[in-house]
Design an enzyme around this catalytic site. Structure first.
Site, PDB file in Angstrom:
ATOM      1  N   GLU A   3      50.114  53.888  15.969  1.00  0.00           N
ATOM      2  CA  GLU A   3      48.983  52.984  15.766  1.00  0.00           C
ATOM      3  C   GLU A   3      48.083  53.513  14.657  1.00  0.00           C
ATOM      4  O   GLU A   3      47.572  54.620  14.741  1.00  0.00           O
ATOM      5  CB  GLU A   3      48.185  52.815  17.054  1.00  0.00           C
ATOM      6  CG  GLU A   3      47.020  51.849  16.911  1.00  0.00           C
ATOM      7  CD  GLU A   3      47.416  50.512  16.316  1.00  0.00           C
ATOM      8  OE1 GLU A   3      46.934  50.201  15.216  1.00  0.00           O
ATOM      9  OE2 GLU A   3      48.223  49.792  16.936  1.00  0.00           O
ATOM     10  N   ASP A  43      45.354  51.773  13.585  1.00  0.00           N
ATOM     11  CA  ASP A  43      43.994  51.269  13.757  1.00  0.00           C
ATOM     12  C   ASP A  43      43.503  51.671  15.140  1.00  0.00           C
ATOM     13  O   ASP A  43      43.137  52.814  15.362  1.00  0.00           O
ATOM     14  CB  ASP A  43      43.998  49.747  13.559  1.00  0.00           C
ATOM     15  CG  ASP A  43      42.604  49.150  13.566  1.00  0.00           C
ATOM     16  OD1 ASP A  43      41.633  49.915  13.459  1.00  0.00           O
ATOM     17  OD2 ASP A  43      42.486  47.912  13.685  1.00  0.00           O
ATOM     18  N   VAL A  44      43.481  50.731  16.080  1.00  0.00           N
ATOM     19  CA  VAL A  44      43.089  51.034  17.455  1.00  0.00           C
ATOM     20  C   VAL A  44      44.097  50.412  18.407  1.00  0.00           C
ATOM     21  O   VAL A  44      44.679  49.364  18.119  1.00  0.00           O
ATOM     22  CB  VAL A  44      41.669  50.509  17.782  1.00  0.00           C
ATOM     23  CG1 VAL A  44      40.617  51.335  17.081  1.00  0.00           C
ATOM     24  CG2 VAL A  44      41.534  49.043  17.422  1.00  0.00           C
ATOM     25  N   CYS A  53      44.804  41.173  19.737  1.00  0.00           N
ATOM     26  CA  CYS A  53      44.485  40.498  21.004  1.00  0.00           C
ATOM     27  C   CYS A  53      43.319  41.164  21.716  1.00  0.00           C
ATOM     28  O   CYS A  53      42.347  40.515  22.094  1.00  0.00           O
ATOM     29  CB  CYS A  53      45.712  40.475  21.907  1.00  0.00           C
ATOM     30  SG  CYS A  53      45.387  39.798  23.552  1.00  0.00           S
ATOM     31  N   SER A  86      41.359  22.888  13.130  1.00  0.00           N
ATOM     32  CA  SER A  86      41.043  22.430  14.491  1.00  0.00           C
ATOM     33  C   SER A  86      42.170  22.739  15.465  1.00  0.00           C
ATOM     34  O   SER A  86      42.443  21.978  16.384  1.00  0.00           O
ATOM     35  CB  SER A  86      40.760  20.917  14.485  1.00  0.00           C
ATOM     36  OG  SER A  86      41.907  20.180  14.099  1.00  0.00           O
ATOM     37  N   HIS A 120      47.098  23.158  50.516  1.00  0.00           N
ATOM     38  CA  HIS A 120      46.160  22.039  50.386  1.00  0.00           C
ATOM     39  C   HIS A 120      44.798  22.440  50.932  1.00  0.00           C
ATOM     40  O   HIS A 120      44.710  23.070  51.974  1.00  0.00           O
ATOM     41  CB  HIS A 120      46.685  20.827  51.171  1.00  0.00           C
ATOM     42  CG  HIS A 120      45.732  19.672  51.171  1.00  0.00           C
ATOM     43  ND1 HIS A 120      45.581  18.842  50.081  1.00  0.00           N
ATOM     44  CD2 HIS A 120      44.868  19.229  52.128  1.00  0.00           C
ATOM     45  CE1 HIS A 120      44.659  17.928  50.370  1.00  0.00           C
ATOM     46  NE2 HIS A 120      44.221  18.132  51.615  1.00  0.00           N
TER      47      HIS A 120
END
Length: 572
Positions: free
Chosen positions: A118, A120-121, A126, A264, A541
């Site tokens: 890794e 970065d972090v 995510c 969008s 239910h």
């Protein structure tokens, strides 16, 4: 969005373990299947291709066995030095996001000595700049909407004084959640014995990875899981303050009075939910002729009626934002629009801020792909249906895999994790092809949108080509007791299926907790369960799950169809 080929796959027998892990058992035909990329490719939507690799062929006729030792000629073939004869690890994963994390944990469970790189972090997009902090902001927006909806509260007999929020407190909630989840991921890997190597990872040659400036480690197999970054079109100047990407927006450094959101799709919709709940006015800028492209059209229309029209949101469709200039010296952000078809100038918007939500681009630069003769396609690393990397000659690169956003098959965190687990299954003796048709997606607006499988237009196109009938069943949340008890009856569930055999082609849900409800449908697709069997399932239910119960019961499957499982669909 998601889809499959309806082909059965024979499960090969597991091969014996090696003295220090598992023998790799992945078949390596000389040529891969598909080289076309478009998010999920056309072949992945279930449309047959004459050049497709014959997955139903027996393993003995389609496999080339791999051994622990790699031929010295492999390095020459790939334009790099020869592969090592012994290895530091069974598996090295480049990238410690959700995909790499899922692969690492499964690899350790299967007995592989594993390292993850890794630069970065831990947690990737995510956890640090995507799914996790955005859900924290959306949790706040959901509470705000409840407290601001006097009509809804009055119907429940509640009285609440004016709701307010502390911007920094909201931002801290998102940041603290990301920090906590990042720590959880790191601790889980350390506890299980995964070595975390810090530094930028790159493929140095066959079965070799360079970490940082000087460290070189070797592994029997390598998985690239480097994820993606926000995509910013040309002509847009991002200053991180008034013209921002989702990375910046999640910090919530300020709440503008008026913000334009370019795009969008999922990202744009979720941020519109956050900003409008916190008091902003929103303007969507969408290149296509309708909002929410990619969603099932019927679900999209209903979602627009609930999520867009009643809120402080307006929109421009069929236009490109060709130039966006940040605010400066008291001047607002300016957005120059042109017609998407004619390219003629339309108008110039002046707003307080602009969020660029035009999708994501794979992070694949600097990975040393040239050392193994691999060329990206629109930035994506080409792979076959088993996530094996394909080189510039169209051949498979032995011992090298790519999962997640970097391969472009399905740019979702949980898809990356599923792909990583699938690769580990292959490495440890079980031939496995992930069925992307069964992977659900969700948009965490209020109410939520979720989906799995084909949209109705995709299903009808597939049916026309392959010669079968398509049927549609629907049920409303207004008929669900739990939804009515919550005073949340606005919603629809839609089932697209084959009445001739009961196969589920797609399920789309808009309504309360839609993101949680979709998994009954996605698991049914993954397991090949027919609708006629789902009709017999029992649901508690009163629960929201009965929305799906009523949906399956309302489907009209031909009476003569039995209850044997459908052939397992396979996505390439």
């Amino acid at each position: 969005m998601q889809a499959s080929l309806s082909l059965s796959v024979s499960n090969p027998a597991a091969i014996p373990r090696s003295s220090h892990g598992f023998e790799s058992s992945i078949p390596f035909p000389s040529k891969p299947v598909n080289l076309r990329f478009c998010g999920l490719r056309r072949e992945a939507l279930g449309f047959s291709s004459a050049s497709s690799y014959p997955l139903s062929t027996s393993r003995s006729s389609r496999s080339i066995a791999r051994s622990n030792k790699v031929s010295a000629s492999l390095g020459g073939a790939n334009g790099s030095s020869s592969a090592p004869k012994s290895f530091d690890y069974d598996l090295i994963i480049i990238g410690a996001g959700v995909g790499g994390h899922g692969a690492a944990l499964h690899a350790v469970e299967k007995g592989l000595k594993t390292a993850i790189v890794e630069g970065d972090v831990v947690g990737g997009t995510c956890v640090n700049r995507g799914c996790v902090p955005s859900k924290a902001l959306l949790a706040v927006s959901g509470r705000m909407r409840e407290l601001q909806n006097e009509h809804h509260l009055k119907a429940l007999g509640l009285q609440v004084s004016a709701a307010g929020y502390d911007r920094q407190g909201v931002a801290d909630h998102a940041n603290n959640l990301a920090t906590k989840i990042r720590g959880n991921l790191t601790n889980s890997m350390k506890a299980l014995g995964v070595d975390i190597l810090t530094g930028f990872g790159a493929v140095l040659g066959p079965q070799k990875v360079k970490v940082g400036k000087d460290t070189v480690v070797t592994a029997k197999d390598i998985i690239i899981a480097t994820g993606s970054v926000p995509f910013v079109p040309k002509g847009i100047e991002v200053d991180g303050k008034t013209v921002i990407t989702s990375d910046h927006a999640l910090k919530l450094e300020f709440v503008p009075d008026w913000i334009a959101i370019v795009g969008s799709g999922y990202i744009g919709l979720e941020f519109s939910d956050v900003y409008t709940a916190l008091g902003s006015e929103v303007t969507f800028v969408e290149a296509l002729d309708q909002l929410m492209p990619g969603f099932d059209p019927e679900i999209g229309k209903l979602a627009q009626r609930v999520l867009i029209n009643p809120r402080k949101i307006d929109y421009h469709t069929g236009v490109f934002a060709t130039k966006i200039t940040p605010a400066n010296n008291g001047k607002p952000v300016t957005i120059e629009l042109i017609d998407a078809k004619t390219k003629e100038p339309k108008e110039t918007l002046e707003v307080d801020a602009a969020l660029i939500a035009t999708g994501r681009a794979p992070f694949t630069n600097g990975l040393g792909l040239e050392n193994i003769n691999v060329a990206t396609q629109r930035g994506f690393i080409p792979v076959d249906e088993r996530m094996r990397v394909i080189d510039s000659n169209g051949d498979l690169v032995p011992h090298l895999f790519c999962i997640g956003d970097a391969n472009g098959k399905m740019m979702l965190a949980h898809a990356a994790s599923a792909q990583g687990i699938s690769v580990v299954e292959q490495l440890t003796g079980r031939d496995h092809v992930l069925n992307h048709l069964s992977i659900p997606a969700a948009c965490f607006t209020h109410p939520e949108i979720s989906m799995v499988g084909l949209t109705e237009p995709q299903a009808r196109e597939k049916a026309e080509l392959e010669g079968f009938e398509v049927a549609v069943a629907k049920t409303s949340f207004k008929a669900n007791t739990k939804a009515l008890a919550e005073n949340e009856g606005e919603g629809l569930a839609k089932l697209i299926y084959r009445p001739d055999n009961g196969e589920i082609l797609g399920v789309h849900i808009f309504g309360l907790h839609a993101a949680d409800l979709i998994h009954e449908a996605s698991n049914a697709i993954a397991l090949g369960t027919r609708i006629q069997d789902l009709k017999l399932a029992v649901h508690a239910h009163p629960t929201l799950s009965e929305v799906l119960d009523e949906l399956f019961k309302s489907a009209k499957v031909n009476a003569h169809v039995g209850s044997s499982p459908v052939a397992e669909p396979v996505a390439v």
